[in-house]
Scaffold this motif. Structure first.
Motif, mmCIF file in Angstrom:
data_model
loop_
_atom_site.group_PDB
_atom_site.id
_atom_site.type_symbol
_atom_site.label_atom_id
_atom_site.label_comp_id
_atom_site.label_asym_id
_atom_site.label_seq_id
_atom_site.Cartn_x
_atom_site.Cartn_y
_atom_site.Cartn_z
ATOM 1 N N THR A 1 77.055 26.296 12.090
ATOM 2 C CA THR A 1 77.830 25.761 10.975
ATOM 3 C C THR A 1 78.971 26.686 10.585
ATOM 4 N N GLN A 2 78.893 27.938 10.952
ATOM 5 C CA GLN A 2 79.956 28.885 10.622
ATOM 6 C C GLN A 2 81.193 28.695 11.502
ATOM 7 N N THR A 3 81.075 27.903 12.554
ATOM 8 C CA THR A 3 82.192 27.736 13.479
ATOM 9 C C THR A 3 82.938 26.426 13.276
ATOM 10 N N VAL A 4 82.569 25.637 12.284
ATOM 11 C CA VAL A 4 83.232 24.362 12.049
ATOM 12 C C VAL A 4 83.992 24.406 10.725
ATOM 13 N N HIS A 5 84.953 23.506 10.600
ATOM 14 C CA HIS A 5 85.650 23.368 9.326
ATOM 15 C C HIS A 5 85.886 21.885 9.069
ATOM 16 N N ASN A 6 86.031 21.551 7.805
ATOM 17 C CA ASN A 6 86.221 20.165 7.376
ATOM 18 C C ASN A 6 85.044 19.267 7.735
ATOM 19 N N VAL A 7 83.857 19.851 7.826
ATOM 20 C CA VAL A 7 82.635 19.088 8.080
ATOM 21 C C VAL A 7 81.620 19.519 7.020
ATOM 22 N N PRO A 8 81.088 18.565 6.256
ATOM 23 C CA PRO A 8 80.106 18.938 5.236
ATOM 24 C C PRO A 8 78.836 19.533 5.855
ATOM 25 N N VAL A 9 78.259 20.479 5.135
ATOM 26 C CA VAL A 9 76.989 21.095 5.525
ATOM 27 C C VAL A 9 76.054 20.957 4.329
ATOM 28 N N ILE A 10 74.925 20.266 4.548
ATOM 29 C CA ILE A 10 73.947 20.166 3.472
ATOM 30 C C ILE A 10 72.765 21.078 3.801
ATOM 31 N N THR A 11 72.157 21.600 2.760
ATOM 32 C CA THR A 11 71.048 22.543 2.943
ATOM 33 C C THR A 11 69.752 22.037 2.328
ATOM 34 N N GLN A 12 69.749 20.788 1.939
ATOM 35 C CA GLN A 12 68.507 20.155 1.519
ATOM 36 C C GLN A 12 68.481 18.757 2.100
ATOM 37 N N TRP A 13 67.306 18.195 2.226
ATOM 38 C CA TRP A 13 67.149 16.958 2.991
ATOM 39 C C TRP A 13 66.304 15.941 2.262
ATOM 40 N N SER A 14 66.458 15.890 0.967
ATOM 41 C CA SER A 14 65.783 14.838 0.217
ATOM 42 C C SER A 14 66.406 13.502 0.622
ATOM 43 N N SER B 1 73.231 9.963 0.367
ATOM 44 C CA SER B 1 74.578 10.201 -0.156
ATOM 45 C C SER B 1 75.524 10.662 0.950
ATOM 46 N N GLU B 2 75.056 11.553 1.793
ATOM 47 C CA GLU B 2 75.920 12.087 2.864
ATOM 48 C C GLU B 2 76.204 11.026 3.915
ATOM 49 N N ILE B 3 75.207 10.227 4.270
ATOM 50 C CA ILE B 3 75.425 9.152 5.255
ATOM 51 C C ILE B 3 76.463 8.163 4.743
ATOM 52 N N LEU B 4 76.491 7.929 3.438
ATOM 53 C CA LEU B 4 77.453 6.992 2.869
ATOM 54 C C LEU B 4 78.850 7.580 2.741
ATOM 55 N N SER B 5 78.966 8.893 2.665
ATOM 56 C CA SER B 5 80.274 9.488 2.387
ATOM 57 C C SER B 5 80.906 10.241 3.552
ATOM 58 N N SER B 6 80.165 10.545 4.600
ATOM 59 C CA SER B 6 80.698 11.382 5.682
ATOM 60 C C SER B 6 80.412 10.758 7.047
ATOM 61 N N PRO B 7 81.423 10.668 7.910
ATOM 62 C CA PRO B 7 81.166 10.163 9.259
ATOM 63 C C PRO B 7 80.462 11.189 10.147
ATOM 64 N N VAL B 8 80.516 12.449 9.737
ATOM 65 C CA VAL B 8 79.839 13.523 10.465
ATOM 66 C C VAL B 8 79.444 14.600 9.457
ATOM 67 N N PHE B 9 78.232 15.135 9.616
ATOM 68 C CA PHE B 9 77.806 16.228 8.746
ATOM 69 C C PHE B 9 76.688 17.021 9.411
ATOM 70 N N PHE B 10 76.563 18.253 8.959
ATOM 71 C CA PHE B 10 75.500 19.148 9.413
ATOM 72 C C PHE B 10 74.374 19.161 8.385
ATOM 73 N N ILE B 11 73.150 19.320 8.884
ATOM 74 C CA ILE B 11 72.010 19.643 8.032
ATOM 75 C C ILE B 11 71.531 21.012 8.507
ATOM 76 N N LEU B 12 71.705 22.009 7.673
ATOM 77 C CA LEU B 12 71.256 23.357 7.998
ATOM 78 C C LEU B 12 69.783 23.466 7.638
ATOM 79 N N THR B 13 68.917 23.468 8.657
ATOM 80 C CA THR B 13 67.473 23.472 8.421
ATOM 81 C C THR B 13 66.881 24.870 8.374
ATOM 82 N N ASN B 14 67.524 25.820 9.048
ATOM 83 C CA ASN B 14 67.006 27.178 9.195
ATOM 84 C C ASN B 14 65.580 27.164 9.759
ATOM 85 N N SER B 15 65.285 26.151 10.574
ATOM 86 C CA SER B 15 63.925 25.979 11.091
ATOM 87 C C SER B 15 63.521 27.047 12.096
ATOM 88 N N ARG B 16 64.479 27.783 12.630
ATOM 89 C CA ARG B 16 64.099 28.855 13.559
ATOM 90 C C ARG B 16 63.269 29.916 12.846
#
Length: 153
Positions: free
Chosen positions: A44-57, A63-78
């Motif tokens: 996510t640090q290498t992109v710009h003009n792309v929303p990044v969400i950090t919660q997944w309720s 909300s993000e699916i309705l407002s953005s054609p592309v977005f990141f979900i930062l899961t930190n699952s590693r």
């Protein structure tokens, strides 16, 4: 392929300056929402003009699916144990599927994992696909972090 051929191919690819125009044209004719799950903040640090969400309720994802054609979900699952990472992938998949069905959205879901293959693969990707209800999810391995000049071969 030899190491030399691989490196030459990478260098040739670096001369291509992106495909944003082609991607936009494709999405106009074939609308989809592109969702990229990232298991750590590097991608996510290498992109710009792309929303990044950090919660997944459900509400945040909807909300993000309705407002953005592309977005990141930062899961930190590693940073999670394998079982926890699987549960998280399944949960996010379910939330994405629910929002997509509710709003008649087609999704392209990408699991961006570690270029050195240290992540929870394939179990985390399989759990995500199960949560989405996808029986035949395709897996494409590209063990590289092009922006950082890191390639695993």
């Amino acid at each position: 392929m030899t190491d030399r051929e691989i490196i030459k191919s990478i260098q040739e690819g670096e001369r291509d300056s992106g495909y944003q125009g082609e991607i936009c044209t494709e999405l106009q004719g074939n609308p989809r929402t592109i969702v990229i799950l990232d298991d750590d903040p590097t991608g996510t640090q290498t992109v710009h003009n792309v929303p990044v969400i950090t919660q997944w309720s459900e509400e945040v994802i909807e909300s993000e699916i309705l407002s953005s054609p592309v977005f990141f979900i930062l899961t930190n699952s590693r940073s999670l144990q394998a079982e926890e990472a699987d549960k998280l992938g399944h949960l996010i998949g379910r939330c994405l599927q629910k929002a997509a069905v509710k709003h008649n959205k087609n999704l392209v879901v990408i699991s961006r994992s570690d270029s050195t293959l240290r992540g929870h693969y394939p179990n985390e990707v399989n759990a995500l696909a199960a949560g989405l209800g996808w029986n035949n999810a395709k897996h494409l391995l590209a063990p590289a972090f092009f922006e950082g000049g890191r390639y695993t071969f």
